[in-house]
Design a protein around this motif. Structure first.
Motif, PDB file in Angstrom:
ATOM      1  N   THR A  23      36.199  15.212 125.905  1.00 42.01           N
ATOM      2  CA  THR A  23      36.164  13.990 124.783  1.00 42.01           C
ATOM      3  C   THR A  23      37.459  14.093 123.953  1.00 42.01           C
ATOM      4  O   THR A  23      38.087  15.138 123.903  1.00 42.01           O
ATOM      5  N   ALA A  28      38.235   6.008 125.083  1.00 40.13           N
ATOM      6  CA  ALA A  28      36.843   5.611 125.241  1.00 40.13           C
ATOM      7  C   ALA A  28      36.057   5.848 126.282  1.00 40.13           C
ATOM      8  O   ALA A  28      34.819   5.886 126.148  1.00 40.13           O
ATOM      9  N   GLN A  29      36.607   5.993 127.278  1.00 43.29           N
ATOM     10  CA  GLN A  29      35.926   6.200 128.524  1.00 43.29           C
ATOM     11  C   GLN A  29      36.778   7.200 129.562  1.00 43.29           C
ATOM     12  O   GLN A  29      37.866   7.018 129.841  1.00 43.29           O
ATOM     13  N   TRP A  30      36.097   8.044 130.089  1.00 37.81           N
ATOM     14  CA  TRP A  30      36.780   9.077 131.244  1.00 37.81           C
ATOM     15  C   TRP A  30      35.759   8.887 132.330  1.00 37.81           C
ATOM     16  O   TRP A  30      34.806   8.838 132.196  1.00 37.81           O
ATOM     17  N   ARG A  31      36.258   8.567 133.468  1.00 41.54           N
ATOM     18  CA  ARG A  31      35.405   8.278 134.633  1.00 41.54           C
ATOM     19  C   ARG A  31      36.243   8.663 135.969  1.00 41.54           C
ATOM     20  O   ARG A  31      37.460   8.691 135.979  1.00 41.54           O
ATOM     21  N   ALA A  81      41.551   8.156 132.111  1.00 42.18           N
ATOM     22  CA  ALA A  81      41.236   8.146 130.584  1.00 42.18           C
ATOM     23  C   ALA A  81      41.416   6.705 130.330  1.00 42.18           C
ATOM     24  O   ALA A  81      42.661   6.132 130.660  1.00 42.18           O
ATOM     25  N   GLY A  86      40.521  -0.870 127.356  1.00 48.73           N
ATOM     26  CA  GLY A  86      40.263  -0.721 128.773  1.00 48.73           C
ATOM     27  C   GLY A  86      41.709  -0.431 129.513  1.00 48.73           C
ATOM     28  O   GLY A  86      41.803  -0.453 130.709  1.00 48.73           O
TER      29      GLY A  86
END
Length: 347
Positions: A23, A28-31, A81, A86
């Protein structure tokens, strides 16, 4: 067998649970990655290249090729990340080499966009990579064939990258080797060396691909950190868009490849260095060392580069090479330009 290796690999690694996705307030997003992310990954890498090593860039096709490898699952082995808009701001990949012969190697690679550095994103990403690497080793340890093999995790870092060195050392990695990038002005005289009896020097041709792989694997068997090149990965290299067969040189004895100099050209690097060629691999099979074959295959390739209108030859060399490669390249007019360290953690 050492006391350490007498223990199973699982015992040496210890508990390795599913890596925890980090985190971070700016992420905003880890994938995990899919093939649809190739341009996003390459964009992060290209931005980092311009700062970390502006004399060379990572070609997009090299990123794309990793999605074709049977031993890489980017959905589990790569983490990207994204910020709130985006945009991909960092990426890290963990690659376990497919060889299970004598030892296991896991390689960490990745980058953080330069404008997002110094904020802890890289440290968070590295922690995930390290955990995923240990998980890969535990998964392999379930195989009887690999249960007692020595293992290591490696990451390359520029000599100037003190942040990555510090992060890796906090996870138990230590600098174990140095590699130097060397340049050679092709406008300087190229030595005309006497032929070696019984040896023919020829360009690379695709029909010799498998013979060249066998020669490469024999030549590098005693080199630090080297593992056999698989047919899958080798085909990507010799069949890729950057290899220049006309600039490559093979030394043949009775039709067998006994030495080689393999060369590629990436014109995306011309903006900084001007027209240049990169010497990917130089090797001599172990039965033919100390016969002067290495300087001869290199000299022929240097002359071919010059005749093709290129101005600079570039290569990377292990500064502690068992074959004395640094001295060889120095004698052929190459000069050290910059260095990378290899940080390693052993198991």
């Amino acid at each position: 067998m050492s006391e350490n290796n007498a223990r199973s690999l699982a015992e040496r690694v210890g508990t390795a649970s599913e890596p925890v996705v980090p985190t971070h307030p700016e992420v905003a997003q880890w994938r995990g990655a899919t093939a649809a992310d190739i341009d996003a990954i390459h964009g992060v890498q290209a931005a980092a290249d311009r700062v970390d090593h502006p004399t060379w860039t990572t070609p997009r096709h090299e990123v794309a090729e990793t999605f074709e490898l049977s031993h890489v699952d980017h959905s589990r082995d790569t983490l990207i990340a994204f910020d709130a808009q985006g945009e991909a701001v960092a990426v890290g990949t963990v690659t376990l080499h497919p060889s299970r012969d004598e030892h296991l190697h896991v390689y960490l690679s990745g980058a953080v966009r330069p404008d997002r550095r110094g904020r802890g994103i890289g440290a968070a990403l590295f922690a995930w990579q390290h955990a995923r690497a240990e998980q890969q080793l535990i998964e392999v340890a379930a195989s009887d064939a690999a249960a007692t093999l020595p293992a290591q995790i490696q990451i390359y870092a520029s000599e100037k990258d003190a942040a990555l060195e510090r992060i890796a050392e906090s996870h138990g990695y230590r600098t174990e080797r140095w590699f130097s990038t060397m340049h050679r002005d092709l406008g300087a005289p190229i030595p005309a060396l006497e032929p070696v009896a019984g040896i023919e020097l020829v360009p690379f041709t695709s029909d010799r691909a498998e013979d060249a792989r066998a020669a490469r694997n024999d030549a590098f068997r005693d080199h630090w950190g080297s593992l056999p090149s698989t047919p899958e990965r080798w085909q990507q290299f010799i069949g890729g868009p950057l290899l220049r067969p006309d600039l490559c040189t093979l030394a043949l004895e009775n039709g067998r490849i006994v030495a080689f100099c393999l060369v590629s050209v990436n014109d995306e690097d011309f903006d900084v260095l001007g027209p240049n060629a990169y010497i990917d691999l130089v090797g001599v099979v172990r039965s033919h060392r100390r016969r002067g074959l290495a300087p001869r295959v290199i000299s022929r390739s240097l002359a071919a580069m010059r005749d093709a209108g290129l101005g600079l030859a570039v290569l990377d060399v292990d500064t502690e090479s068992p074959t004395g490669a640094t001295a060889l390249y120095g004698a052929l007019g190459f000069e050290a330009y910059e260095r990378d360290r290899v940080l390693v953690r052993h198991y």
